[in-house]
Design a protein around this motif. Sequence first.
Motif, PDB file in Angstrom:
ATOM      1  N   PRO A  30     -10.141  11.962  -4.975  1.00  8.89           N
ATOM      2  CA  PRO A  30      -9.404  10.821  -5.536  1.00  8.89           C
ATOM      3  C   PRO A  30      -8.374  10.239  -4.561  1.00  8.89           C
ATOM      4  O   PRO A  30      -8.177  10.768  -3.460  1.00  8.89           O
ATOM      5  N   ALA A  70      -5.368   9.193  -2.389  1.00  6.26           N
ATOM      6  CA  ALA A  70      -4.220   9.863  -1.758  1.00  6.26           C
ATOM      7  C   ALA A  70      -4.265  11.385  -1.870  1.00  6.26           C
ATOM      8  O   ALA A  70      -3.231  12.045  -1.939  1.00  6.26           O
ATOM      9  N   LYS A  84      -7.592  13.209   2.071  1.00  9.40           N
ATOM     10  CA  LYS A  84      -8.914  13.217   2.714  1.00  9.40           C
ATOM     11  C   LYS A  84      -8.834  12.749   4.161  1.00  9.40           C
ATOM     12  O   LYS A  84      -9.468  13.315   5.039  1.00  9.40           O
ATOM     13  N   THR A 143     -14.171   5.860   5.248  1.00  7.24           N
ATOM     14  CA  THR A 143     -14.991   4.807   4.637  1.00  7.24           C
ATOM     15  C   THR A 143     -14.178   3.927   3.693  1.00  7.24           C
ATOM     16  O   THR A 143     -14.574   2.813   3.372  1.00  7.24           O
ATOM     17  N   GLY A 144     -13.020   4.417   3.247  1.00  7.60           N
ATOM     18  CA  GLY A 144     -12.140   3.596   2.414  1.00  7.60           C
ATOM     19  C   GLY A 144     -11.721   2.317   3.138  1.00  7.60           C
ATOM     20  O   GLY A 144     -11.497   1.281   2.500  1.00  7.60           O
ATOM     21  N   SER A 168     -10.802  -1.156  -4.816  1.00  6.47           N
ATOM     22  CA  SER A 168     -11.475  -0.440  -5.910  1.00  6.47           C
ATOM     23  C   SER A 168     -12.133  -1.417  -6.879  1.00  6.47           C
ATOM     24  O   SER A 168     -13.068  -1.047  -7.585  1.00  6.47           O
ATOM     25  N   ALA A 217     -15.400  -2.298  -5.100  1.00  6.32           N
ATOM     26  CA  ALA A 217     -16.231  -1.097  -4.961  1.00  6.32           C
ATOM     27  C   ALA A 217     -17.115  -0.832  -6.180  1.00  6.32           C
ATOM     28  O   ALA A 217     -18.033  -0.018  -6.105  1.00  6.32           O
ATOM     29  N   GLY A 230     -14.430   9.644   1.724  1.00  5.38           N
ATOM     30  CA  GLY A 230     -14.560   8.541   0.766  1.00  5.38           C
ATOM     31  C   GLY A 230     -14.654   9.041  -0.655  1.00  5.38           C
ATOM     32  O   GLY A 230     -13.906   9.933  -1.068  1.00  5.38           O
ATOM     33  N   ARG A 231     -15.575   8.442  -1.424  1.00  2.00           N
ATOM     34  CA  ARG A 231     -15.742   8.824  -2.823  1.00  2.00           C
ATOM     35  C   ARG A 231     -17.153   9.307  -3.134  1.00  2.00           C
ATOM     36  O   ARG A 231     -17.356  10.088  -4.056  1.00  2.00           O
ATOM     37  N   ASP A 232     -18.140   8.793  -2.356  1.00  2.00           N
ATOM     38  CA  ASP A 232     -19.555   9.039  -2.670  1.00  2.00           C
ATOM     39  C   ASP A 232     -20.303   9.569  -1.456  1.00  2.00           C
ATOM     40  O   ASP A 232     -21.511   9.417  -1.355  1.00  2.00           O
ATOM     41  N   ILE A 233     -19.591  10.177  -0.524  1.00  2.00           N
ATOM     42  CA  ILE A 233     -20.242  10.592   0.722  1.00  2.00           C
ATOM     43  C   ILE A 233     -21.196  11.758   0.463  1.00  2.00           C
ATOM     44  O   ILE A 233     -22.351  11.733   0.879  1.00  2.00           O
ATOM     45  N   ARG A 250       1.754   9.437  -1.602  1.00  2.00           N
ATOM     46  CA  ARG A 250       1.450   8.041  -1.282  1.00  2.00           C
ATOM     47  C   ARG A 250       2.716   7.192  -1.302  1.00  2.00           C
ATOM     48  O   ARG A 250       2.895   6.311  -0.459  1.00  2.00           O
ATOM     49  N   ARG A 267      -6.678   3.394 -10.307  1.00  2.00           N
ATOM     50  CA  ARG A 267      -7.743   3.395  -9.307  1.00  2.00           C
ATOM     51  C   ARG A 267      -8.692   4.569  -9.537  1.00  2.00           C
ATOM     52  O   ARG A 267      -9.915   4.422  -9.467  1.00  2.00           O
ATOM     53  N   ASP A 304     -12.622   4.279 -10.192  1.00  2.00           N
ATOM     54  CA  ASP A 304     -13.556   4.897  -9.237  1.00  2.00           C
ATOM     55  C   ASP A 304     -14.460   5.932  -9.905  1.00  2.00           C
ATOM     56  O   ASP A 304     -15.632   6.061  -9.553  1.00  2.00           O
TER      57      ASP A 304
HETATM   58  O1  CDP Z   1      -6.598   6.334   0.894  1.00  2.67           O
HETATM   59  P1  CDP Z   1      -7.001   6.351  -0.556  1.00  2.67           P
HETATM   60  O2  CDP Z   1      -7.585   7.659  -0.973  1.00  2.67           O
HETATM   61  O3  CDP Z   1      -5.906   5.916  -1.461  1.00  2.67           O
HETATM   62  O4  CDP Z   1      -8.117   5.224  -0.734  1.00  2.67           O
HETATM   63  P2  CDP Z   1      -9.313   4.837   0.246  1.00  2.67           P
HETATM   64  O5  CDP Z   1     -10.102   6.066   0.604  1.00  2.67           O
HETATM   65  O6  CDP Z   1      -8.803   4.000   1.361  1.00  2.67           O
HETATM   66  O7  CDP Z   1     -10.268   3.942  -0.713  1.00  2.67           O
HETATM   67  C1  CDP Z   1      -9.836   2.728  -1.289  1.00  2.67           C
HETATM   68  C2  CDP Z   1     -10.798   2.386  -2.415  1.00  2.67           C
HETATM   69  O8  CDP Z   1     -12.084   2.121  -1.865  1.00  2.67           O
HETATM   70  C3  CDP Z   1     -11.045   3.489  -3.422  1.00  2.67           C
HETATM   71  O9  CDP Z   1     -10.114   3.490  -4.491  1.00  2.67           O
HETATM   72  C4  CDP Z   1     -12.466   3.215  -3.902  1.00  2.67           C
HETATM   73  O10 CDP Z   1     -12.491   2.269  -4.946  1.00  2.67           O
HETATM   74  C5  CDP Z   1     -13.128   2.588  -2.709  1.00  2.67           C
HETATM   75  N1  CDP Z   1     -14.012   3.520  -1.994  1.00  2.67           N
HETATM   76  C6  CDP Z   1     -15.267   3.747  -2.517  1.00  2.67           C
HETATM   77  O11 CDP Z   1     -15.607   3.246  -3.575  1.00  2.67           O
HETATM   78  N2  CDP Z   1     -16.157   4.547  -1.840  1.00  2.67           N
HETATM   79  C7  CDP Z   1     -15.808   5.117  -0.696  1.00  2.67           C
HETATM   80  N3  CDP Z   1     -16.705   5.869  -0.048  1.00  2.67           N
HETATM   81  C8  CDP Z   1     -14.521   4.927  -0.157  1.00  2.67           C
HETATM   82  C9  CDP Z   1     -13.636   4.129  -0.840  1.00  2.67           C
END
Ligand code: CDP
Length: 217
Positions: free
Chosen positions: A19, A21, A24, A42-43, A87, A90, A117-120, A145, A168, A172
């Motif tokens: 999630p 902040a 990662k 990837t964010g 987000s 995304a 990222g979120r879906d790697i 954060r 967020r 997500d």
């Molecule tokens: O740094 P932080 O964890 O706050 O956010 P980030 O990794 O820079 O990602 C920003 C936004 O991009 C996330 O809240 C997701 O909505 C989206 N994201 C995503 O959907 N898939 C990823 N692989 C990376 C980010």
Amino acid sequence: MIAVSQSAENSFTVAIDGPAAAGKGTIGRAVAAHFGFAHLDTGLLYRAVGRRVLAGEEAVAAARALEPSDMAEPEALRTAAIAGAASEVAVIPEVRAALVEFQRAFARRAGGAVLDGRDIGTVICPEAEVKLFVTASAEVRAERRCRELQAAGHATDLATVLDEVRARDARDAGRSTAPMRAAEDAVLLDTSEMSVEAAVAAAIGVVSAAREGGRGR
Ligand code: CDP
């Protein structure tokens, strides 16, 4: 075909999800530096699309038009407004589709790669050699954060950042395309009570164990 097999040779992918902040990026950068791997946050891709949308572009066209120069100054992308816009774009399947190929090619490059990222681990690299899901309580993440944003000169406060982080995370985790979730074979790392050094050491330990285990395959 040839390009794929050449880059797949000597590749090793570390997928880090979690999630907002959760740390990662910090862990990803440190793991990459330790093993000499390349690192992709990837964010930044989604943030760069979000910034283009805030500037008036249509989201899918913005994702398809993305260029390396969009990510050239990462610090400029680390604002709360751009995180929120990221987000929102995304959730759009065509936006995500436009970014898949670049991320997969990066993951299989020779010499090793760390992507966060979120879906790697679930969608981009389900075959990654190492998958980590890095998390921490929402309060701890918001505190971290908030400190980062204030140090970068952004006027904000803890309650606002906690609201933003929660909103967020909900978006997500709740979207239907590539929602944020831990892969079944991911190692969970809860950093709520860990120092940065301890979290990095734990992540390096997981990667080292996988590298040892993979030798001679
Ligand atoms: O740094 P932080 O964890 O706050 O956010 P980030 O990794 O820079 O990602 C920003 C936004 O991009 C996330 O809240 C997701 O909505 C989206 N994201 C995503 O959907 N898939 C990823 N692989 C990376 C980010």
